[in-house]
Design an enzyme around this catalytic site. Structure first.
Site, mmCIF file in Angstrom:
data_model
loop_
_atom_site.group_PDB
_atom_site.id
_atom_site.type_symbol
_atom_site.label_atom_id
_atom_site.label_comp_id
_atom_site.label_asym_id
_atom_site.label_seq_id
_atom_site.Cartn_x
_atom_site.Cartn_y
_atom_site.Cartn_z
ATOM 1 N N LYS A 245 -136.636 14.019 -82.000
ATOM 2 C CA LYS A 245 -135.286 13.326 -81.725
ATOM 3 C C LYS A 245 -134.825 12.772 -83.256
ATOM 4 C CE LYS A 245 -135.760 9.731 -77.427
ATOM 5 N NZ LYS A 245 -136.883 9.431 -77.532
ATOM 6 N N ARG A 246 -135.323 12.687 -84.030
ATOM 7 C CA ARG A 246 -134.894 13.109 -85.032
ATOM 8 C C ARG A 246 -134.041 13.847 -85.889
ATOM 9 N NH1 ARG A 246 -137.920 14.191 -89.170
ATOM 10 N NH2 ARG A 246 -139.454 15.147 -87.958
#
Ligand code: GLU
Length: 464
Positions: A245-246
């Site tokens: 997700k980063r």
């Protein structure tokens, strides 16, 4: 041989780029051989599995066009089957019941770590050892079922992507097959299902390489032929870390919502860790023909969002106008737009704009030029420019309303004014569209329509 592949996601979140790539490869392999692609939902993690995730996965697969021939099958609906196979393994001496408690396991673990050993279950409930140790099954506590892993020798396979892989059996302990509540562990559920579903090629992420030796032991204990295994490498973000997700958008849903065309994302996924010469852009049909394991890279692939956007742009340029209109129209609604009813037909607008847009939202943004509710502001111009605009308005009243005729008028008026093209066209753009940059102004005028163009020019000339 009838090729059968499967995709077996755990429904604990959205369909991730990595999962979608695995699904694509498994799907393509089945399609290439006229085989079957099976969808199986591995929902045995009761705490993390959700119906919303199942729906998101199915929607993403459908949107990508990864159609399945069988399923979705749900592991939680097959508990009786796992129970039966576990009993079969016990009867054949390949598995046994174990009553070790959490506390006992923790104590063993601590003892092993303290003496510098790798923590592992010590096999104390293997029937012959339990007997020697005088262990008695407690009456009221249900046991787990463990696999009796061979202690000598090694286990290996010829991986279709990675080549030969082998593990010494001494590294593997007696894994749990069935938990006390009757739910299978991943390694057991997968083998029973791959067998029952007659899977010929197990294609999955290489984070499962360590599980494969355990699964092979179970296949053998069930006297089953092994499927082929293909472990595809992980996908990393631009910084070399595992994609997460980063790194921004990492799910198929996010890409869909950002205005990606599914064929663009498919093309992008196909190229993630697989190559066909220097081909970058190819339809999915070619990919199915070309796909093979020999050209799947052995090392991790890097996901490049810029390249994904570039591909999307290429596919938008080639997309059918009516299809684009159906994607753009919902984005115009609820904005400050008149909507296609109050302006030129959307598909004609998109035919003009699509060559320059790189996403559906951007197309919608550009299309606002034709549908904005608000009239463009008046523009300050020098007297001779004002005169040229007035001459233009006069001529546009009478000309045929098509791009070529409008272009002829523009040239004629600019020539007569003694000004340079941009000196007239830049203010003209601002007057009729409120923007400094537009696609070809003759095409823009044609689409805006004579009435709107003249009304805006006249307002400018009147100084209103
Ligand atoms: N449920 C497993 C996963 O999502 C499937 C692995 C496999 O394909 O065997 O990672």
């Amino acid at each position: 041989m009838n090729i059968r592949t499967r995709f077996a996601p755990s429904p604990t979140g959205l369909l991730h780029i990595g999962g979608a790539r695995t699904a694509l490869y498994a799907w393509a392999w089945a399609r290439k051989h006229g085989g079957s692609f099976v969808l199986r939902i591995e929902d045995t993690d009761l705490e993390r599995s959700t119906q919303a995730s199942v729906n998101a996965i199915l929607d993403s697969m459908k949107w990508l066009g990864l159609d399945w021939n069988e399923g979705p099958f749900f592991q939680m609906q097959r508990l009786e089957r796992y129970q039966a196979v576990a009993e079969q393994l016990i009867a054949a001496g390949h598995a046994y019941r174990c009553w070790m408690t959490r506390e006992e396991l923790d104590a063993l673990r601590k003892q092993q770590l303290d003496s510098g050993l790798k923590p592992r279950y010590d096999g104390r409930w293997r029937p012959e050892r339990a007997k020697a140790l005088g262990l008695v099954p407690p009456a009221h506590r249900p046991p787990v079922i463990r696999f009796r892993t061979p202690e000598q020798g090694s286990v290996g396979w010829q991986d279709l992507v990675k080549g030969p892989i082998a593990f010494p059996n001494a590294e593997l302990d007696d894994l749990v097959l069935l938990r006390a509540d009757g739910v299978p562990t991943y390694n057991f559920g997968v083998v029973v299902d791959d067998l029952d579903m007659a899977i010929t090629h197990v294609i999955r992420g290489d984070d499962h390489v360590n599980n494969t030796p355990r699964q092979i032991h179970i296949f053998r204990a069930l006297q089953a032929a092994l499927p082929e295994f293909a472990h595809v490498p992980m996908i990393l973000g631009a910084d070399g870390e595992r994609l997460s997700k980063r790194h921004g958008a990492v799910s198929v849903t996010q890409y869909r919502d950002q205005g990606f065309l599914p064929e663009a994302l498919i093309n992008c996924l196909a190229r993630l860790g697989w190559s066909h010469g220097d081909a970058e852009m190819f339809p999915v049909g070619d990919f199915v023909q070309w796909f093979d394991f020999a050209h799947v890279s052995r090392s991790a692939a890097q996901f490049d969002p810029a390249k994904a956007h570039w591909l999307n742009q290429q596919y938008i340029k080639r997309a059918d106008d009516a299809r684009l209109a159906a994607l753009v129209e919902p984005l115009l609604q609820g904005t400050q737009a008149l909507g296609p009813a109050g302006g030129p037909p959307l598909h004609k607008v998109l035919a003009l704009l699509k060559a320059r847009a790189d996403s559906i939202p951007q197309l919608a943004q550009e299309a606002m030029l034709f549908y904005a509710r608000q009239e463009p502001a008046r523009v300050e111009v020098a007297a001779e420019v004002g005169a040229a605009l007035a001459a233009l308005a006069e001529k546009l009243k009478a000309t045929a309303w098509d791009r070529a005729a409008i272009n002829g008028v523009l040239k004629e008026v600019v020539k007569a004014s003694g000004l340079k093209m941009p000196q007239v066209l830049t203010p003209l753009r601002a007057v009729v569209t409120g923007r400094e940059q537009t696609p070809s102004i003759d095409a823009v005028l044609e689409l805006l329509g004579r009435e709107t163009v003249l009304a805006r020019l006249e307002r400018q000339i009147r100084g209103a």
